[in-house]
Design an enzyme around this catalytic site. Structure first.
Site, PDB file in Angstrom:
ATOM      1  N   TRP A 344     -59.857  18.651  -7.583  1.00 14.75           N
ATOM      2  CA  TRP A 344     -59.054  18.643  -8.913  1.00 14.75           C
ATOM      3  C   TRP A 344     -57.666  19.500  -9.145  1.00 14.75           C
ATOM      4  CZ3 TRP A 344     -60.990  23.121 -12.826  1.00 14.75           C
ATOM      5  CH2 TRP A 344     -60.918  24.209 -12.079  1.00 14.75           C
ATOM      6  N   ASP A 345     -57.169  19.378  -7.804  1.00 17.53           N
ATOM      7  CA  ASP A 345     -55.980  20.045  -7.686  1.00 17.53           C
ATOM      8  C   ASP A 345     -54.909  19.510  -8.684  1.00 17.53           C
ATOM      9  OD1 ASP A 345     -56.609  22.367  -5.624  1.00 17.53           O
ATOM     10  OD2 ASP A 345     -57.761  20.715  -5.067  1.00 17.53           O
ATOM     11  N   GLU A 483     -68.266  28.122  -8.395  1.00 20.06           N
ATOM     12  CA  GLU A 483     -69.424  27.588  -7.940  1.00 20.06           C
ATOM     13  C   GLU A 483     -70.293  28.468  -7.111  1.00 20.06           C
ATOM     14  OE1 GLU A 483     -66.784  26.260  -3.719  1.00 20.06           O
ATOM     15  OE2 GLU A 483     -66.507  24.828  -5.598  1.00 20.06           O
TER      16      GLU A 483
END
Length: 505
Positions: A344-345, A483
């Site tokens: 998702w950078d 996470e």
């Protein structure tokens, strides 16, 4: 050379991997780590080269299980240039006494300079190199090496090569997996002074062609080997004399437009390439133009660090990226960590690109749009409508995150719930909206952008469930950006409920 630099003084083997990463040179099409050309891949050095969007998928046998992974491929190494006294051993900082070693990354012109002084009896051999990965012509790279002897004459044996025997071996925890991505490696001679190498990936069938031209004031002989296109020369250095050897390389892949064959394109391009001085001049001009569009003026130490970070962003995502079907690899084009996957950078770099290089932002969003159908299939597989974008994406947009991971200490296979980070889809939607707001690109907003926004919204509408006692909707069974918290203790199913970040986005 004037301008901001990032410098290392002295040779420290324990720091080489980090230095090689931070001294990577690239142009958005491909990048090469800042390894010393006389050193091969080992526990200290790792001279990797990576082309944007070039992946390959392999299945490995690990601890009794078949594990499938897709990786960004380590391409044939164009760097090798080693040297030794004619009657001695190959010189390298790990095996030969070094009295001086200095590396300078010049950020304005995108150049890597190194100066090393090797002790040879009662004399020395001084080696100075300038390296570039051309920003104007994304298929070219060049290396200039200057040898200077002091104390006594030196008969040098110099070997330059294109090495196709490389594997993906840069990350220790991946070494149990099959890293042999290249096959059908062939080498040959195109013209006197120019050699070539061609190969392809084993399953994705991407073809690569490299051509290398060596120029020097002494004759160049060819000595090709299996998987290595080799050139040799034997200059004689009198004390105080300098001999210059220039290596120019062209790289093409079968993903390139407007070519028929990568090898033919590489051979033709290196033949037409000018000499090092002219390449350097045009390369500097290209970086000057790019910095004019993208520079941020921040004073002090913070500005110096920001400049380094922007430099590496622009080497991964340059105007050349607009013609490529690529995303934002988590580690750029600088190594093999995260397998070169797209997470998702873009959420963190698009706010900058939207203002300075909006055409690159649009190209990155189109990478997501081309994989929208795959994301919709992933949502259907979970019983929901809309689009479920993967936590890890590669060539085709399927979920690349593993379902199981081998614990290297216990030897046990453990569940990997990172694929429950569904907020990756929210990041795609957010990026679409922010790009359109920043640029006013109504064509994209009303077309590809709208399609992605609607499908992501449909997924979340189907994911939210009404909780009557609480009187509100809830999103259950997800993992947030943290996470390491992926399930409740003793819970029968993975994921967390009402993760704050996921709910807000």
């Amino acid at each position: 050379m004037p301008g901001p630099t990032w410098e290392y003084d002295g040779y420290r083997a324990a720091e080489e991997r980090l230095r090689e990463s931070l001294c990577t040179l690239g142009n958005g099409y491909f990048a090469t780590r800042g390894a010393l050309p006389e050193c091969t891949a080992d526990d200290v050095h790792y001279p990797g080269t990576y082309a944007a969007g070039c992946y390959n998928r392999l299945t490995s046998e690990v601890a009794g299980r078949r594990v499938e992974n897709e990786d960004m491929v380590n391409l044939p190494n164009w760097l090798p240039l080693r040297f030794r006294p004619a009657d001695g051993n190959w010189l390298a900082p790990d095996t030969t006494a070094v009295t001086e070693h200095h590396q300078v990354l010049h950020l304005d012109p995108g150049l890597l300079e190194r100066r090393t002084r090797y002790a040879l009896g009662d004399g020395t051999l001084h080696v100075r190199q300038l390296r570039l990965v051309h920003l104007g012509d994304p298929h070219l790279a060049a290396l200039r090496t200057e040898f200077t002897a002091t104390g006594h004459p030196v008969e040098l044996d110099v070997e330059a090569a294109l090495d196709g025997s490389v594997t993906n071996d840069g990350v220790a925890r991946y070494r149990a997996l099959d890293g042999r991505h290249l096959t059908h490696v062939h080498v040959g001679t195109a013209t006197p002074g120019t050699v070539w190498l061609r190969c392809r990936t084993r399953t994705s069938d991407i073809r690569f062609g490299l051509a290398g031209r060596l120029t020097a004031p002494v004759p160049v002989r060819h000595a090709n080997e299996a998987h290595r296109a080799v050139q040799r020369l034997w200059p004689r250095l009198s004390p105080g004399d300098t001999v210059t050897v220039d290596k120019t390389v062209a790289l093409h892949t079968s993903r390139d437009p407007a070519i028929s064959d990568p090898l033919r394109a590489a051979v033709d391009r290196v033949a037409a390439a000018p000499g090092f001085d002219e390449l350097l001049e045009s390369h500097r001009a290209a970086w000057e133009q790019l910095w004019r569009r993208t520079e941020l003026d921040v004073p002090g130490e913070a500005g110096s660090i920001l400049r380094l970070h922007l430099f590496h962003v622009l080497q991964t995502l340059s105007p050349h990226s607009t013609d490529l079907d690529v995303g934002v690899p988590a580690r750029g084009l600088h190594g093999e960590a995260y397998r070169g996957h797209v997470f998702w950078d873009e959420l963190f770099v698009l706010p900058y690109l939207n203002l300075h290089l909006p055409e690159v932002s649009r190209a990155l969003l189109r990478y997501r749009h081309r994989r929208l159908d795959t994301a919709c299939r992933a949502a259907r597989d979970t019983g929901r409508r809309g689009a479920l974008y993967p936590w890890q994406s590669g060539s085709d947009g399927r979920e690349e995150a593993q379902r199981l991971h081998l614990n290297p200490r216990s030897g046990h296979w453990l569940p990997d719930h990172s694929r429950l980070q569904h907020h990756a889809g929210s990041a795609v939607a957010y990026n679409v909206w922010q790009y359109c707001e920043a640029t006013g690109d109504t064509d994209f907003r009303h077309g590809e952008g709208a399609e992605m926004l609607v499908q992501v919204a449909r997924f979340w509408a189907d994911s939210a469930a009404w909780d009557e006692p609480l009187g509100r909707y809830r999103i259950r069974g997800v993992v947030g950006p943290d996470e390491y918290h992926d399930a409740y203790p003793g819970a029968a199913r993975p994921g967390l409920d009402d993760n704050a970040y996921t709910n807000v986005t």
